[in-house]
Design an enzyme around this catalytic site. Structure first.
Site, PDB file in Angstrom:
ATOM      1  N   HIS A  91      -7.846 -12.407   2.236  1.00  0.00           N
ATOM      2  CA  HIS A  91      -7.438 -13.690   1.711  1.00  0.00           C
ATOM      3  C   HIS A  91      -8.250 -14.181   0.341  1.00  0.00           C
ATOM      4  CE1 HIS A  91      -4.641 -14.899   5.325  1.00  0.00           C
ATOM      5  NE2 HIS A  91      -4.484 -13.950   4.758  1.00  0.00           N
TER       6      HIS A  91
ATOM      7  N   LYS B  98      -2.286 -18.702   6.625  1.00  0.00           N
ATOM      8  CA  LYS B  98      -3.418 -19.485   7.286  1.00  0.00           C
ATOM      9  C   LYS B  98      -4.019 -18.082   8.063  1.00  0.00           C
ATOM     10  CE  LYS B  98      -1.294 -18.676  11.201  1.00  0.00           C
ATOM     11  NZ  LYS B  98      -1.868 -17.986  12.243  1.00  0.00           N
TER      12      LYS B  98
ATOM     13  N   ASP C 245      -6.059 -16.900  14.540  1.00  0.00           N
ATOM     14  CA  ASP C 245      -4.341 -16.571  14.691  1.00  0.00           C
ATOM     15  C   ASP C 245      -3.778 -17.646  15.212  1.00  0.00           C
ATOM     16  OD1 ASP C 245      -2.023 -15.043  13.779  1.00  0.00           O
ATOM     17  OD2 ASP C 245      -1.659 -15.062  15.704  1.00  0.00           O
TER      18      ASP C 245
ATOM     19  N   ARG D  20       0.777  -1.267   0.114  1.00  0.00           N
ATOM     20  CA  ARG D  20      -0.090  -0.340   0.047  1.00  0.00           C
ATOM     21  C   ARG D  20       0.541   1.277  -0.008  1.00  0.00           C
ATOM     22  NH1 ARG D  20      -3.960  -1.314   4.960  1.00  0.00           N
ATOM     23  NH2 ARG D  20      -1.982  -2.427   5.548  1.00  0.00           N
TER      24      ARG D  20
ATOM     25  N   ARG E  38      -4.554  -8.474  13.779  1.00  0.00           N
ATOM     26  CA  ARG E  38      -5.014  -9.658  14.466  1.00  0.00           C
ATOM     27  C   ARG E  38      -6.218  -9.123  15.575  1.00  0.00           C
ATOM     28  NH1 ARG E  38       0.360 -10.305  13.868  1.00  0.00           N
ATOM     29  NH2 ARG E  38       0.834 -12.457  13.285  1.00  0.00           N
TER      30      ARG E  38
ATOM     31  N   LEU F 138      -1.532 -11.012   3.192  1.00  0.00           N
ATOM     32  CA  LEU F 138      -2.419  -9.912   3.681  1.00  0.00           C
ATOM     33  C   LEU F 138      -3.140 -10.415   4.831  1.00  0.00           C
ATOM     34  CD1 LEU F 138      -3.886  -9.071  -0.026  1.00  0.00           C
ATOM     35  CD2 LEU F 138      -2.001  -7.798   1.411  1.00  0.00           C
TER      36      LEU F 138
END
Length: 398
Positions: free
Chosen positions: A110, A128, A214, A56, A202, A105
């Site tokens: 995702h 993941k 997570d 970004r 998160r 990301l």
């Protein structure tokens, strides 16, 4: 300082002569995970080169590319949102000089970018959890199959031989049937800031945050993998969440879950925590970091320490009810595949490249495992009285 700055074990820095037709990887996101999950493993794989990053922020993207020797940068304001989305990230996923897109990301992005990459004819390796919902995972694998492409959830721990050894011991019947499993993945409060930023992605619901999405997928994967229960969603007997101060109604700082293992009366208990308080009077006594699993069986028990980063250090303790116990450490597959220095990510990359090249990997994390994992995660949040993570608004193009 963050976890990705203090992992000393991934020293895979020696450079190889690369194949002239090596797979060209582009990474979406100038992510902290990039060096350990892709760049260092790529340096020891002759068939992998990292050629581009999309980010970004232009300055950050250029600094990231320079630091990690990435030749090309796609960057600018609002690279993943808004009108400039196609100018930067879309240019990377459609670039004819890129074969594979690695998606680092936030969770909530995702699905969209995996779909965009597959639509552009790229193989995809996705951090993941693969997506926020099981239905999104189904769509990803359906599109990958339609296009003849490889899509893999980067659940790296299940690729390491140490975890395969635990599964092998259980499958051998040496200690009889599994009776229970208890697993922990806990960060003490006093060291949590070393691993998680104050405004970490998160902790954002819209981005698919939470301790279950997570930390929680690691012990969930371990339980399902070692007990050969990784093709079906687990029944969630109970789930109790501790809300995160940032968004206590929707984001879980910690979670205690009890699963029922399929086709048995065995249960699996999991404790996860982003920031566990101390214990004793007024919580003044600090807790230790815990990453372990204990499997109790009819004839004894198996304990594995550090199933998440076994290349750093791990041990497997086998304690039979009769006879002598033993300790094991395993770093290569039977037949010698692998190296002592290989991290979980390096084993994962080896399998991914083998799959893309039409070879048979030592192990492959099948689509059904990713789908049923997300079905289980959704059940956990529902049982805990929290909203499951939100689905993406993205719709397949064309």
């Amino acid at each position: 300082m963050l976890i990705y700055d203090i992992l000393p074990f991934c020293v895979q820095t020696q450079r190889l002569i690369k194949n002239t037709s090596a797979l060209r990887f582009g990474i979406l996101g100038a992510a902290r995970i990039g060096p350990e999950a892709l760049f260092k493993p790529a340096k020891t794989h002759p068939d992998v080169v990292v050629t581009a990053v999309a980010c970004r922020d232009k300055t950050r993207g250029q600094q990231y590319a320079q630091k990690h020797d990435i030749p090309r940068t796609f960057s600018g304001p609002n690279a993943y949102h808004g009108k400039s989305l196609h100018i930067y990230a879309q240019k990377l996923v459609t670039d004819p000089d890129i074969d594979v897109v690695y998606i680092a990301l936030p969770n909530g992005l995702h699905f969209e970018w995996t779909m965009r990459a597959l639509e552009a004819g790229k193989h995809v390796l996705v951090e993941k959890p693969l997506t926020n919902t099981a239905e999104e995972a189904r769509q990803i694998f359906a599109l990958a199959e339609e296009k003849g492409l490889v899509a893999l959830e980067a659940l790296h721990t299940v690729f390491h031989p140490a975890n395969h050894r635990v599964r092998e011991i259980i499958q051998s019947g040496e200690l009889g049937k599994v009776k229970s499993v208890v697993s922990h993945f806990i960060f003490p409060r006093f060291i949590s800031p070393l691993f998680f930023e104050k405004d970490d992605v998160r902790f954002h619901y819209d981005l698919g945050g939470g301790s279950m999405t997570d930390l929680g997928v690691y012990p969930l994967a371990e339980i399902r993998f070692v007990t050969s229960s990784d093709t079906v969603p687990l029944e969630v007997i109970s789930a109790k969440a501790v809300g995160h101060p940032k968004d206590p109604e929707r984001i879980d700082r910690a979670m205690h879950i009890v699963y029922a293992l399929p086709n048995t009366d065995a249960t699996a208990e999991v404790n996860i925590d982003f920031s566990a308080p101390g214990w004793g009077p007024f919580g003044l006594l600090p807790r230790m970091m815990r990453i372990d699993a204990t499997i109790k069986l009819e004839g004894g028990s198996i304990f594995i320490y550090n199933f998440v980063m076994p290349a750093a250090f791990h041990f497997i303790r086998v304690t039979p009810k009769k006879g002598s116990g033993r300790f094991e450490q395993v770093y290569t597959f039977k037949g010698g595949k692998g190296e002592r220095s290989w991290s979980t990510y390096r084993y994962q990359l080896e399998a991914f490249v083998d799959k893309v090249r039409g070879r048979t990997p030592s192990f492959w994390h099948e689509p059904i495992s990713s789908i049923s994992e997300l079905e289980t995660v959704e059940r956990v949040y529902t049982k805990a009285g929290m909203q499951p993570r939100p689905a993406s608004a993205y719709k397949r193009q064309g």
